[in-house]
Design an enzyme around this catalytic site. Structure first.
Site, mmCIF file in Angstrom:
data_model
loop_
_atom_site.group_PDB
_atom_site.id
_atom_site.type_symbol
_atom_site.label_atom_id
_atom_site.label_comp_id
_atom_site.label_asym_id
_atom_site.label_seq_id
_atom_site.Cartn_x
_atom_site.Cartn_y
_atom_site.Cartn_z
ATOM 1 N N LYS A 22 33.851 -6.581 -24.762
ATOM 2 C CA LYS A 22 33.697 -7.197 -25.578
ATOM 3 C C LYS A 22 34.992 -8.359 -26.321
ATOM 4 C CE LYS A 22 29.797 -9.329 -26.665
ATOM 5 N NZ LYS A 22 29.244 -10.791 -25.918
ATOM 6 N N ARG A 91 28.047 -9.915 -32.949
ATOM 7 C CA ARG A 91 27.485 -9.085 -31.293
ATOM 8 C C ARG A 91 28.241 -7.906 -31.429
ATOM 9 N NH1 ARG A 91 27.657 -13.867 -27.994
ATOM 10 N NH2 ARG A 91 27.582 -15.411 -29.133
ATOM 11 N N GLY A 100 21.698 -6.884 -22.530
ATOM 12 C CA GLY A 100 20.744 -7.535 -23.317
ATOM 13 C C GLY A 100 20.630 -6.508 -23.897
ATOM 14 N N MET A 102 21.517 -4.850 -26.719
ATOM 15 C CA MET A 102 21.714 -4.054 -28.692
ATOM 16 C C MET A 102 21.191 -5.800 -28.936
ATOM 17 S SD MET A 102 24.299 -1.328 -27.802
ATOM 18 C CE MET A 102 26.170 -2.242 -26.893
ATOM 19 N N ARG A 331 35.238 -10.462 -18.667
ATOM 20 C CA ARG A 331 35.038 -9.295 -18.451
ATOM 21 C C ARG A 331 35.711 -9.222 -16.237
ATOM 22 N NH1 ARG A 331 29.165 -8.170 -19.682
ATOM 23 N NH2 ARG A 331 28.554 -9.851 -17.842
ATOM 24 N N HIS A 447 11.740 16.922 3.868
ATOM 25 C CA HIS A 447 12.710 17.458 5.051
ATOM 26 C C HIS A 447 12.644 16.375 5.945
ATOM 27 C CE1 HIS A 447 10.781 17.384 9.809
ATOM 28 N NE2 HIS A 447 12.053 18.305 9.112
ATOM 29 N N ARG A 623 26.371 26.743 14.822
ATOM 30 C CA ARG A 623 25.146 27.803 14.064
ATOM 31 C C ARG A 623 24.275 27.916 14.676
ATOM 32 N NH1 ARG A 623 22.538 25.795 8.773
ATOM 33 N NH2 ARG A 623 20.819 24.864 10.345
ATOM 34 N N GLU A 755 26.983 30.012 1.659
ATOM 35 C CA GLU A 755 25.199 29.658 1.283
ATOM 36 C C GLU A 755 24.704 30.301 0.344
ATOM 37 O OE1 GLU A 755 22.746 27.552 4.421
ATOM 38 O OE2 GLU A 755 23.651 29.749 5.530
ATOM 39 N N SER A 774 32.655 27.162 6.406
ATOM 40 C CA SER A 774 32.101 26.466 5.957
ATOM 41 C C SER A 774 31.045 26.469 4.954
ATOM 42 C CB SER A 774 31.481 25.920 7.551
ATOM 43 O OG SER A 774 30.705 24.394 7.384
ATOM 44 N N GLY A 776 27.967 25.739 2.663
ATOM 45 C CA GLY A 776 26.291 24.431 3.466
ATOM 46 C C GLY A 776 25.935 24.671 1.622
ATOM 47 N N THR A 777 26.507 23.618 1.339
ATOM 48 C CA THR A 777 25.705 23.627 0.125
ATOM 49 C C THR A 777 24.917 23.163 -0.293
ATOM 50 O OG1 THR A 777 27.146 20.935 0.381
ATOM 51 C CG2 THR A 777 28.404 22.938 -0.913
ATOM 52 N N ASN A 778 23.737 22.894 0.076
ATOM 53 C CA ASN A 778 22.343 22.553 0.110
ATOM 54 C C ASN A 778 22.070 24.073 0.104
ATOM 55 O OD1 ASN A 778 23.035 20.199 2.123
ATOM 56 N ND2 ASN A 778 21.675 21.215 3.617
ATOM 57 N N ASP A 779 21.947 24.949 0.494
ATOM 58 C CA ASP A 779 21.662 26.398 0.462
ATOM 59 C C ASP A 779 22.305 26.953 -0.963
ATOM 60 O OD1 ASP A 779 19.409 26.936 1.493
ATOM 61 O OD2 ASP A 779 20.303 26.841 3.931
ATOM 62 N N CYS A 842 29.698 21.584 5.645
ATOM 63 C CA CYS A 842 28.487 20.942 5.846
ATOM 64 C C CYS A 842 27.212 20.421 5.128
ATOM 65 C CB CYS A 842 28.478 21.847 7.279
ATOM 66 S SG CYS A 842 28.329 23.544 7.438
ATOM 67 N N TYR A 862 38.130 19.762 5.095
ATOM 68 C CA TYR A 862 37.697 18.815 5.460
ATOM 69 C C TYR A 862 35.487 18.791 5.059
ATOM 70 C CZ TYR A 862 34.209 21.927 8.993
ATOM 71 O OH TYR A 862 34.037 23.102 9.650
HETATM 72 C C1 PEP Z 1 23.509 23.795 4.007
HETATM 73 O O1 PEP Z 1 22.427 25.078 4.070
HETATM 74 O O2 PEP Z 1 23.685 23.343 3.455
HETATM 75 C C2 PEP Z 1 23.111 23.845 5.495
HETATM 76 C C3 PEP Z 1 24.375 23.256 5.973
HETATM 77 O O3 PEP Z 1 21.928 24.436 6.441
HETATM 78 P P1 PEP Z 1 20.548 23.720 6.220
HETATM 79 O O4 PEP Z 1 20.337 22.334 5.272
HETATM 80 O O5 PEP Z 1 20.847 24.224 7.657
HETATM 81 O O6 PEP Z 1 20.213 25.442 5.395
HETATM 82 MG MG MG Z 2 21.541 26.234 4.465
#
Ligand code: PEP
Ligand code: MG
Length: 890
Positions: A22, A91, A100, A102, A331, A447, A623, A755, A774, A776-779, A842, A862
């Site tokens: 502000k 103010r 709102g 503060m 703003r 899941h 895979r 992974e 690749s 596997g960022t989930n694991d 992935c 990628y």
């Molecule tokens: C992962 O682990 O990131 C992955 C892509 O494999 P999944 O989710 O099938 O374990």
């Molecule tokens: Mg995995």
């Protein structure tokens, strides 16, 4: 000496850190020569010092005194002067807007003496009672209802509902009542020294930075807790001085659609807080042209000056005091996702910004919002409860409580919502058949959530207040509401809301555009098309899709995917084929195992032929099998019960007993960390080589048919290079065999997923045996944090998010410091060992906007994400590249 106070004429819009949003914008408008009531800003630095030490930093009082004196000089009035006092507002104004959250106090400077100097009329007494009310409530914590009740009581006595019917004598009396309330709560008289009022109001604004609601808001909006707020002291102007006065808000374009025009509201004879309180109805801003033509014209001029200056949509607050227009705030304005795209391209056409800048005015998150059908926002439908907004969209259908019914009903043309406590891989068919999925347990990486996002299907998960009773096939909602199977419900995957009955759905023209159905006559679609094209020409990152079926592959291609980055083959082993896998795992002779594998081979080959065809000419990363074992085995409890019952009844049960013993032997406490991925391939002879053969034969068949398959074989869950070497050598043997048998050379790349932390830390060694990585960022997230993907979100993530330990789940947005560091190490060391190593990701993060920027930064080739996220990833990859180019050239 640190300078703690800035006159409006001393600041500018780039000083938001110091002057708050502000204050910085008031300074900018002042310097543009716009009519801003004079004033000054106390810096966020002063606030931080005050909050750290509990008292004002040395020198602050003196600076405030000097600026106040200069303000009095400029206005020709003195604060609290009984002969026409200067009044000021105090103010808050942090760097990021916290609407709102503060405090604000208006009319500082009014006392028993100066109220007379203000005019001793209705307006003066009304202003004084407002000061006591606001000051009492915000500075001294007097309960606001007490003042409100006193006002209501007075109106009751006067038999009116309208404040404006109270006259000067009434309001004078009300001031007396308010002072009594103030004294009874504070034990003190209302302060009659205007400077004491000012100092106390400033401290209250500082303190309000740490009010409960402000803390909560910051946590939700991920605003750092240590910024502090600035305080703006501004000479008061009044919109409540009669019919030639008023107050309003305006936007320079429609923040809902982006359309150019006059958007705003105006309220005659009122102060800003009356607009917010909704006490009286506002009129559309256009009406001001008839009420006060010259102020209206001036406002229109100012709005176009501000737009040209800020090169963006601005929102504005203004007041007209006896025919004189004053600007109280501006703003860069908030807008809907649709308006963001439309406005960004309009500004390009108007020559205000270029296309690179336009890309930064929109985001992948906004694009994702635009792709999903939505419920009519005005719906009055009955709410049943709320869960997590796991996969956006709006779905309506009959509630069904198992997958079999979902499939059966949908085959007969019914739209259904699959309602489960939680889903598992067996529910896949039901999920495919359903319009949407609702679960009462599990978080955003459960899941149900992951699979639904992958399919682009609406999902609300973890709706804990709903009791899903699959046995009696019904759902119990709070308040005793019962939804039986077949009753229609509606779920909103963008908000997590669940409704009873059918809520009307509005389709998305943007999704239709990506499907190739829409012409470019719609403003929004045209804007999206233009910015997507620019993102595609700008980005360096490739964008692939995670897809396991020819249909998904074809959709991904329409959405602009440049290949498949993850084809999960375990989905090909479900349904009827599941028994084959069960037999394979439990086989106790080579002959039995080989027989099962021989039965699976042609089925797998057909799977791959379909996918290679849909992705002809583009890479397809297949895979090899990676499910935790238990997903393929019968449930141990159910099986135990069956055996026990058979025993009790004296029935034959040798087969079940044999199965139970085998399942016991293979049972794992932590299946996610157990016999899966490459481990499965090494323990069950012939499994991976069957899959490699199916890939090779499918590729050979496609080549023979004139196709151009680009197979890449990916080994999951590798932790040591030795694992990869063993599988790779077998795979190469099979590839050579198939080449011999078919006479077709197949150039399949062989690579691995990264992974596990060990894989990342030994990436140099692993790269010697891998042509690509690749991530596997989930694991990798699971194993780096030690969080079980399947459990944590339900177990404690909400507590972590509430406490601010996470701003966002690390399964949703990549944790750059931890998991990201491993990705960086693996990318660098992998490339050092093998300079042409291809790098991709992935995991779910491949479609997350913030994570895409990180993957760009660390030099991946990628990202791969679900087909529906492909446009989001394309846009964000473009933004990441142009951001990086912008900072290089700076
Ligand atoms: C992962 O682990 O990131 C992955 C892509 O494999 P999944 O989710 O099938 O374990
Ligand atoms: Mg995995």
């Amino acid at each position: 000496m640190t300078k703690f106070v800035y006159d409006f004429a001393e600041g500018n819009k780039d000083l938001k850190d110091l002057l708050g949003g502000k204050g910085a914008n008031l300074a900018e408008m002042t310097n543009l020569g716009l009519p801003v009531p004079p004033g000054f800003t106390i810096t966020t630095e002063a606030c931080r010092a005050y909050l750290d030490t509990g008292s004002e930093p040395p020198g602050l009082q003196r600076e405030i005194g000097e600026h106040l004196a200069a303000l009095e000089e400029k206005m020709g009035k003195r604060l609290g002067d009984p002969d026409g006092p200067l009044l000021v507002s105090v103010r808050s104004g942090a760097k990021f807007s916290m609407p709102g959250m503060m405090d604000t106090v208006l009319n500082i400077g009014l006392t028993d003496a100066s109220v007379v100097g203000l005019g001793d009329d209705r307006f003066a007494w009304d202003s004084y009672r407002r000061l006591i009310q606001m000051f009492g409530k915000t500075v001294r914590g007097v309960p606001g209802e007490e003042f409100e009740h006193a006002l209501e009581d007075l109106k009751h006595v006067r038999s009116t509902e309208n404040d404006l019917d109270l006259d000067a004598a009434d309001l004078r009396k009300l001031v007396g009542t308010f002072k009594g309330i103030y004294k009874s709560h504070t034990g003190e008289d209302f302060p009659q020294d205007p400077r004491e009022q000012l100092a106390a109001a400033i401290h209250a604004v500082f303190d309000s930075w740490n009010s409960e609601r402000a803390i909560l808001y910051r946590r939700q909006e991920r605003i750092p807790a240590d910024l502090g707020t600035a305080v703006n002291i501004c000479s008061m102007v009044f919109g409540n001085l009669g019919s030639d006065s008023g107050t309003g808000v305006a936007f320079t374009r429609d923040p809902g659609s982006g359309v150019r025009g006059v958007y705003g509201d105006y309220l005659v004879n009122a102060q800003g807080e009356d607009v917010v309180a909704g006490i009286r109805n506002t009129v559309p801003l256009q009406e001001l042209a008839h009420i006060d033509k010259s102020s209206y014209d001036e406002l229109m001029d100012i709005m176009s000056t501000l737009e040209r200056h800020y090169r963006d949509l601005c929102d504005i607050e203004f007041t007209i005091e006896r025919g004189k227009l004053w600007m109280l705030q501006t703003r860069v304005g908030k807008r809907t996702a649709a308006a963001a795209f439309v406005i960004a391209t309009q500004l390009v056409d108007e020559g205000m910004i270029d296309l690179d800048e336009a890309l930064h005015r929109v985001s992948g998150g906004q694009l994702a919002q635009l792709m999903f059908p939505r419920f009519d926002a005005e719906t009055k439908a009955e709410k049943l409860g709320r869960g997590m907004n796991a996969s956006p969209g709006a779905a309506v259908g009959k509630a069904v409580f198992d997958s079999y019914t979902a499939v059966k009903w949908s085959r007969s043309g019914e739209k259904v919502i699959l309602v489960r406590r939680e889903t598992n891989p067996d529910d896949l068919n039901g999920m495919i058949a359903a319009e949407g999925i609702l679960t009462s347990r599990g978080g955003k990486t459960s899941h149900a959530a992951v699979v639904a996002r992958g399919m682009g299907k609406t999902c609300v998960c973890g709706a804990e207040e709903l009791d899903v009773d699959t046995k009696r096939r019904r759902l119990l909602a709070p308040g005793g509401i019962v939804i039986e199977e077949g009753d229609v419900i509606s779920i909103d995957g963008s908000t997590g809301q669940v409704y009873r009955g059918s809520v009307p759905v509005v389709p998305s023209p943007v999704a239709e555009y990506f499907e190739g159905h829409t012409d470019l006559s719609d403003d929004l679609v045209r804007a999206v098309d233009r910015l997507m094209r620019h993102a595609d020409t700008t980005r360096r990152l490739g964008v692939r899709a995670n897809a396991d079926t020819p249909e998904d592959a074809a959709r991904a291609r329409r959405y602009g995917a440049q290949g498949i980055g993850l084809c999960r083959t375990e989905h090909m082993f479900l349904g009827d084929r599941r028994q084959h896998v069960e037999r394979l795992i439990l086989a106790d002779s080579d002959a039995e195992r080989e027989e099962v594998l021989a039965g699976l081979l042609p089925l797998q080959r057909e799977d791959f032929i379909g996918i290679f065809e849909a992705m002809d000419g583009l890479p397809v990363t297949v895979r090899l099998l990676d499910p935790p074992l238990h997903e393929f085995l019968p449930d141990i409890t159910e099986l135990s019960v069956r055996v026990a019952l058979a025993e009790a009844r004296g029935e034959k049960h040798e087969n079940d007993l044999r199965l139970l013993q085998a399942v016991h032997k293979l049972h794992e406490q932590n299946p996610m960390l157990g016999l899966r991925g490459v481990r499965l391939g090494l323990v069950i002879p012939g499994l991976f080589t069957m899959q490699v053969r199916a890939i090779a034969e499918a590729a050979a068949a496609r080549i023979s048919a004139g196709g151009d398959p680009r197979a890449e074989i990916m080994i999951p869950l590798v932790g040591a290079v030795q694992e990869l070497e063993a599988v790779r050598s077998d795979a190469e043997t099979v590839l050579a065999q198939v080449a011999d048998e078919t006479g077709v050379v197949i150039n399949a790349l062989i690579g691995t997923m990264i992974e596990l932390p060990r894989a990342a830390l030994t990436a140099g060694q692993i790269a010697e045996a891998a042509q690509f990585f690749s991530f596997g960022t989930n694991d990798l997230t699971q194993t780096t944090w030690g969080f079980s993907r399947d459990d944590v979100e339900a177990a404690f993530f909400s507590a972590y998010l509430e406490k601010g330990i996470f701003g966002v789940s690390p399964f949703e947005t990549l944790d750059r410091d931890g998991v990201g560091r491993l990705v960086r190490i693996a990318a660098e060391e992998g490339r050092k060992a093998r300079p042409d190593l291809k790098l991709g990701v992935c995991g779910e993060h491949g479609g997350d906007p913030d994570s895409v920027h990180f993957f760009h930064e660390v030099g991946l080739d990628y990202v791969s994400c679900s087909p529906f996220r492909v446009p989001v990833a394309r846009l964000e990859a473009g933004r990441a590249a142009s951001e990086a180019a912008g900072s290089d050239s700076r």
